[in-house]
Write a protein that holds these residues in place. Structure first.
Motif, mmCIF file in Angstrom:
data_model
loop_
_atom_site.group_PDB
_atom_site.id
_atom_site.type_symbol
_atom_site.label_atom_id
_atom_site.label_comp_id
_atom_site.label_asym_id
_atom_site.label_seq_id
_atom_site.Cartn_x
_atom_site.Cartn_y
_atom_site.Cartn_z
ATOM 1 N N LEU A 103 6.923 -5.193 19.116
ATOM 2 C CA LEU A 103 7.703 -4.254 18.234
ATOM 3 C C LEU A 103 7.576 -4.585 16.967
ATOM 4 C CD1 LEU A 103 11.203 -5.132 19.948
ATOM 5 C CD2 LEU A 103 9.762 -3.133 20.348
ATOM 6 N N PHE A 104 6.809 -5.610 16.611
ATOM 7 C CA PHE A 104 6.549 -6.102 15.264
ATOM 8 C C PHE A 104 4.895 -6.487 15.161
ATOM 9 C CE2 PHE A 104 10.935 -6.096 15.124
ATOM 10 C CZ PHE A 104 11.406 -5.673 13.936
ATOM 11 N N PRO A 105 4.236 -5.595 15.168
ATOM 12 C CA PRO A 105 2.758 -5.798 15.207
ATOM 13 C C PRO A 105 2.353 -6.165 13.716
ATOM 14 C CG PRO A 105 3.016 -3.344 15.496
ATOM 15 C CD PRO A 105 4.479 -4.039 15.682
ATOM 16 N N PRO A 106 1.264 -6.766 13.484
ATOM 17 C CA PRO A 106 0.912 -7.223 12.099
ATOM 18 C C PRO A 106 0.539 -5.969 11.350
ATOM 19 C CG PRO A 106 -0.666 -8.303 13.887
ATOM 20 C CD PRO A 106 0.337 -7.375 14.554
ATOM 21 N N TRP A 107 -0.136 -5.019 11.860
ATOM 22 C CA TRP A 107 -0.333 -3.787 10.992
ATOM 23 C C TRP A 107 -0.336 -2.605 12.285
ATOM 24 C CZ3 TRP A 107 -4.637 -1.091 12.394
ATOM 25 C CH2 TRP A 107 -5.464 -1.593 13.204
ATOM 26 N N ILE A 108 -0.195 -1.338 11.435
ATOM 27 C CA ILE A 108 -0.172 -0.114 12.554
ATOM 28 C C ILE A 108 -1.122 0.766 12.086
ATOM 29 C CG2 ILE A 108 1.995 -0.649 13.501
ATOM 30 C CD1 ILE A 108 3.129 1.501 11.580
ATOM 31 N N SER A 109 -1.841 1.739 12.714
ATOM 32 C CA SER A 109 -2.592 2.781 12.295
ATOM 33 C C SER A 109 -2.022 3.940 11.749
ATOM 34 C CB SER A 109 -3.551 3.086 13.598
ATOM 35 O OG SER A 109 -2.682 3.816 14.473
ATOM 36 N N LYS A 110 -2.620 4.696 11.058
ATOM 37 C CA LYS A 110 -2.033 5.975 10.744
ATOM 38 C C LYS A 110 -2.348 6.993 11.721
ATOM 39 C CE LYS A 110 -1.993 5.487 5.766
ATOM 40 N NZ LYS A 110 -2.677 5.872 4.559
ATOM 41 N N ILE A 111 -3.638 7.261 12.127
ATOM 42 C CA ILE A 111 -3.969 8.200 13.113
ATOM 43 C C ILE A 111 -4.768 7.384 14.251
ATOM 44 C CG2 ILE A 111 -5.559 10.238 13.225
ATOM 45 C CD1 ILE A 111 -5.242 10.206 10.036
ATOM 46 N N PRO A 112 -4.330 7.877 15.459
ATOM 47 C CA PRO A 112 -3.075 8.530 15.941
ATOM 48 C C PRO A 112 -1.754 8.038 15.583
ATOM 49 C CG PRO A 112 -3.896 7.226 17.734
ATOM 50 C CD PRO A 112 -4.852 7.134 16.531
ATOM 51 N N PRO A 113 -0.976 8.617 15.146
ATOM 52 C CA PRO A 113 0.706 7.948 14.784
ATOM 53 C C PRO A 113 0.840 6.853 16.038
ATOM 54 C CG PRO A 113 0.764 10.503 14.899
ATOM 55 C CD PRO A 113 -0.600 9.907 15.251
ATOM 56 N N PRO A 114 1.217 5.686 15.562
ATOM 57 C CA PRO A 114 1.420 4.866 16.400
ATOM 58 C C PRO A 114 2.831 5.085 17.192
ATOM 59 C CG PRO A 114 1.877 4.027 14.285
ATOM 60 C CD PRO A 114 1.407 5.332 14.139
ATOM 61 N N ASN A 364 2.520 -8.097 5.765
ATOM 62 C CA ASN A 364 1.685 -9.143 5.159
ATOM 63 C C ASN A 364 0.247 -9.372 6.057
ATOM 64 O OD1 ASN A 364 1.659 -10.780 2.711
ATOM 65 N ND2 ASN A 364 1.767 -12.563 4.354
ATOM 66 N N CYS A 365 0.313 -8.442 6.972
ATOM 67 C CA CYS A 365 -1.013 -8.391 7.583
ATOM 68 C C CYS A 365 -1.230 -9.812 8.516
ATOM 69 C CB CYS A 365 -2.376 -8.137 6.892
ATOM 70 S SG CYS A 365 -2.152 -6.712 5.920
ATOM 71 N N LEU A 415 7.479 -0.286 5.456
ATOM 72 C CA LEU A 415 7.098 0.792 4.564
ATOM 73 C C LEU A 415 5.664 0.511 4.478
ATOM 74 C CD1 LEU A 415 9.063 -0.837 1.287
ATOM 75 C CD2 LEU A 415 9.403 1.514 2.482
ATOM 76 N N PRO A 416 4.876 1.973 3.867
ATOM 77 C CA PRO A 416 3.449 2.205 4.019
ATOM 78 C C PRO A 416 2.725 0.857 3.482
ATOM 79 C CG PRO A 416 4.523 3.942 3.703
ATOM 80 C CD PRO A 416 5.558 3.059 3.607
ATOM 81 N N ALA A 417 1.468 0.417 3.688
ATOM 82 C CA ALA A 417 0.918 -0.826 3.165
ATOM 83 C C ALA A 417 0.592 -0.400 1.819
ATOM 84 C CB ALA A 417 -0.261 -0.904 3.861
ATOM 85 N N GLU A 418 0.381 1.275 1.381
ATOM 86 C CA GLU A 418 0.166 1.419 0.098
ATOM 87 C C GLU A 418 0.995 1.330 -0.857
ATOM 88 O OE1 GLU A 418 0.030 3.662 2.777
ATOM 89 O OE2 GLU A 418 -2.236 3.127 3.327
ATOM 90 N N VAL A 419 2.227 0.963 -0.328
ATOM 91 C CA VAL A 419 3.418 0.635 -1.157
ATOM 92 C C VAL A 419 3.486 -0.676 -1.853
ATOM 93 C CG1 VAL A 419 6.282 0.428 -1.234
ATOM 94 C CG2 VAL A 419 5.008 2.441 -0.120
ATOM 95 N N ASN A 420 2.791 -1.517 -1.249
ATOM 96 C CA ASN A 420 2.592 -2.836 -1.705
ATOM 97 C C ASN A 420 1.063 -3.226 -1.342
ATOM 98 O OD1 ASN A 420 2.526 -5.415 -2.292
ATOM 99 N ND2 ASN A 420 4.273 -6.104 -1.007
ATOM 100 N N TYR A 421 0.285 -2.467 -2.038
ATOM 101 C CA TYR A 421 -1.218 -2.820 -1.689
ATOM 102 C C TYR A 421 -1.468 -4.201 -2.002
ATOM 103 C CZ TYR A 421 -5.918 -1.836 -0.592
ATOM 104 O OH TYR A 421 -7.403 -1.986 -0.089
ATOM 105 N N LEU A 422 -1.890 -5.002 -1.064
ATOM 106 C CA LEU A 422 -2.295 -6.638 -1.056
ATOM 107 C C LEU A 422 -3.838 -6.532 -1.529
ATOM 108 C CD1 LEU A 422 -0.504 -7.986 1.942
ATOM 109 C CD2 LEU A 422 0.648 -7.389 -0.259
ATOM 110 N N LYS A 423 -3.985 -7.009 -2.730
ATOM 111 C CA LYS A 423 -5.539 -7.189 -3.283
ATOM 112 C C LYS A 423 -5.998 -8.476 -2.654
ATOM 113 C CE LYS A 423 -6.253 -8.432 -7.573
ATOM 114 N NZ LYS A 423 -7.420 -9.265 -8.384
ATOM 115 N N VAL A 424 -6.608 -8.129 -1.263
ATOM 116 C CA VAL A 424 -7.149 -9.098 -0.653
ATOM 117 C C VAL A 424 -8.270 -8.555 0.271
ATOM 118 C CG1 VAL A 424 -5.270 -9.556 0.895
ATOM 119 C CG2 VAL A 424 -6.962 -11.257 0.580
ATOM 120 N N PHE A 425 -9.466 -9.112 0.299
ATOM 121 C CA PHE A 425 -10.397 -8.252 1.189
ATOM 122 C C PHE A 425 -10.955 -9.315 1.954
ATOM 123 C CE2 PHE A 425 -9.693 -6.314 -3.026
ATOM 124 C CZ PHE A 425 -9.737 -4.930 -2.570
#
Ligand SMILES: *[C@@H]1O[C@H](CO)[C@@H](O)[C@H](O)[C@H]1NC(C)=O
Ligand SMILES: *[C@@H]1O[C@H](CO)[C@@H](O)[C@H](O)[C@H]1NC(C)=O
Ligand SMILES: *[C@@H]1O[C@H](CO)[C@@H](O)[C@H](O)[C@H]1NC(C)=O
Ligand SMILES: *[C@@H]1O[C@H](CO)[C@@H](O)[C@H](O)[C@H]1NC(C)=O
Ligand SMILES: *[C@@H]1O[C@H](CO)[C@@H](O)[C@H](O)[C@H]1NC(C)=O
Ligand SMILES: *[C@@H]1O[C@H](CO)[C@@H](O)[C@H](O)[C@H]1NC(C)=O
Length: 519
Positions: A103-114, A364-365, A415-425
């Motif tokens: 129910l609470f995965p670390p991140w989700i894809s955009k396409i295809p809609p999860p 937080n990925c 919230l979409p990841a782009e709303v709090n884009y974490l600057k870490v690579f």
């Protein structure tokens, strides 16, 4: 003679003992009799008297016959059946194979809609117009999927039962040893609580918002245009439209002045995004009057606070005072608050996200956690009081506010990841660290841009910080910085204009000592 006196003393002592024993025995016996009598009274009362929670709800519902739905309970005292119509709500228990991590995965894809796993619900058409839903939450631990299911069944039944008579009031009663989830049943709506019984009279509009949310962060919240205004806000009555919502962006400065420049840039970036919300900054007394002037000039309304120590942090730890952030729940003059740390800037208007309920944040990925650098919350004094109480009991995985809040709000909305884009690579093959064009807000991890004193991201300079380095992120910060009036720029450590010559040092200065000590 001597012997006689001794025996006399002995005999009197014996006698004293016997009397004492006798007195004690009598007291004991009397108490037991009393107990028996009391127990009989309690027993008689229990078969004659309906439970207190029933009295509480019956006082408010003036119907001839109260309609009660039972969720995860086999039966309730016989007396109630005489006064109310009782139905048992049937639904399939959620399968054991569904875990919280699904129910609470670390991140989700955009396409295809999860999609989210299915959590079975009752056939709601069979349970219309209930006045009271009585439930027994089965798992008390947080992150218990079957506990979540019971809470959601109750919330859904409430929303579908709300009626126009008796002001649409419906009640949720929880009995058993587990408290309901406070993320769904707000402390403001608790009307009665004793022992293992809780009675809630929820504000239906808010409960409706919650049941429209995905069951976990396995899906994004559909954008509000998809809900359509009416069903989303769910006012029961067509004429009963919402009062103007009071909303604000809020940040906090405490303990040091290190982030004053960051907060000034943040305010300017929000204003540039054409937001219409208030800007509120919480400051403790470590922020100087001069800095406060600059912050006001940047657009913040200042509110003074006392900082709050992080219960489990070590002395002198960087996050020693991070629990100060909880003061955002005290801003009761607002319905909703978007909290933003002072090391972010906003690039696109975020106002549309105020439509989401508490607690909405970006992931937080890692595991099931959200990042507490940007959060949409609903101020509430009883929520604040609860956080203050629980901070001594509930530990934080990182000693800071983020770990604690993730325990307190384990059921949150993505919230979409782009709303709090974490600057870490973290992809070591990526040497460019370009950030997408369409981000809403950038969260400057690592060395803060206003400390770099060069026009590239100085995180490149140290191996341990390179994962945070991104020139494209740095340039976007500089865009806001250069657009600020001179009088605001002076609050930043040093002006970049002076450092243009350092441009030529780009990457040449890259140093492989592991920590930055030139700042
Ligand atoms: C009365 O009830 C109490 C607690 O419920 C119990 O400890 C006690 O043994 C009972 N007394 C008798 C005489 O049944
Ligand atoms: C609540 O459920 C638990 C187990 O799921 C059960 O042991 C308990 O007796 C139930 N309580 C009530 C009041 O039904
Ligand atoms: C803010 O509004 C101005 C004028 O309407 C527009 O030019 C600008 O692009 C807007 N900014 C953002 C970030 O939407
Ligand atoms: C705690 O606060 C410090 C300074 O305000 C900040 O740098 C840090 O990111 C915060 N840490 C957490 C875990 O919230
Ligand atoms: C590298 O770091 C050391 C200190 O760790 C410093 O003395 C030196 O000047 C740095 N070199 C460059 C090229 O920045
Ligand atoms: C630092 O970098 C230089 C050149 O890139 C390399 O020769 C040297 O081994 C590095 N030193 C350490 C300690 O990593």
């Amino acid at each position: 003679m001597k012997h006689f006196a001794l025996s006399l003393v002995f005999i009197s002592i014996m006698f004293l003992f016997l009397t004492l024993n006798c007195i004690i025995y009598t007291i004991k016996y009397k108490r037991q009799l009393n107990n028996e009598f009391e127990n009989i009274t309690i027993y008689l009362e229990s078969i004659q008297k309906v439970p207190d929670w029933f009295e509480v709800v019956a006082r408010e519902i003036k119907d001839e016959k109260i309609k009660i739905g039972l969720v995860n309970i086999d039966d309730i005292p016989h007396e109630i059946h005489r006064k109310a119509e009782v139905v048992k709500v049937h639904f399939d228990p959620v399968g054991k194979q569904i875990q919280w991590s699904d129910l609470f995965p670390p991140w989700i894809s955009k396409i295809p809609p999860p999609t989210c796993p299915n959590i079975p619900m009752p056939g709601f058409e069979n349970y219309q117009e209930l006045d009271v839903i009585v439930a027994n939450v089965s798992g008390c631990e947080s992150r218990d999927v079957s506990g979540l299911q019971v809470n959601l069944v109750v919330a859904n039944l409430l929303v579908r039962s709300g009626r126009k008579d008796h002001n649409g009031a419906v009640f949720a009663v929880f009995i058993g040893s587990c408290e309901p989830m406070w993320e769904i049943f707000r402390c403001e709506d608790l009307v009665w609580h004793e022992g293992n019984s809780w009675v809630y009279k929820p504000e239906l509009r808010r409960i409706k918002q919650k049941v429209l949310m995905p069951v976990g962060t396995c899906q994004h919240v559909p954008s509000f245009s998809q809900f359509g205004e009416e069903p989303y806000w769910g006012s029961q009555n067509q004429n009963n439209h919402l009062p103007q919502q009071r909303e604000a962006y809020v940040t906090i400065l405490h303990s040091t002045e290190d982030y004053v420049c960051g907060a000034i840039t943040l305010a300017q970036s929000i204003i540039r995004s054409n937001s219409t919300k208030d800007l509120v900054l919480l400051a403790d007394n470590n922020i100087s009057p001069k800095s406060l002037n600059g912050l006001r000039a940047a657009g913040w309304k200042i509110k003074h606070i006392e900082r709050i120590r992080s219960t489990f942090s070590r002395k002198k730890a960087y996050n020693r005072w991070n629990y100060s952030k909880f003061r955002i729940w005290q801003l009761k003059e607002y319905d909703k608050v978007m909290f933003i740390d002072s090391d972010l800037i906003v690039k696109r208007n975020l106002d549309e996200f105020f439509i989401q309920p508490q607690l909405s944040a970006a992931g937080n990925c890692e595991k099931h956690f959200f990042n507490s650098g940007l959060m949409l919350i609903e101020p509430s004094i009883c929520t604040f009081d609860t956080l203050m109480k629980k901070r001594f009991v509930i530990e934080s995985y990182n000693g800071g506010d983020q770990g604690f809040l993730n325990e307190m709000f384990s059921w949150w909305h993505r919230l979409p990841a782009e709303v709090n884009y974490l600057k870490v690579f973290v992809d070591f093959k990526d040497h460019v660290h370009q950030i997408p064009e369409d981000v809403y807000a950038i969260h400057y991890f690592g060395l803060k841009p206003w400390k770099c004193r060069v026009d590239y991201d100085c995180n490149w300079n140290w191996p341990d910080f390179r994962e945070y380095a991104s020139n494209s992120a740095h340039e976007r910060w500089l865009d806001v910085y250069y657009a600020m009036p001179e009088k605001l720029r002076q609050y930043c450590p040093r002006t970049y204009e002076m450092d243009v010559k350092l441009q030529h040092s780009r990457h040449k200065g890259a140093n492989n000592s592991s920590s930055p000590n030139v700042l």
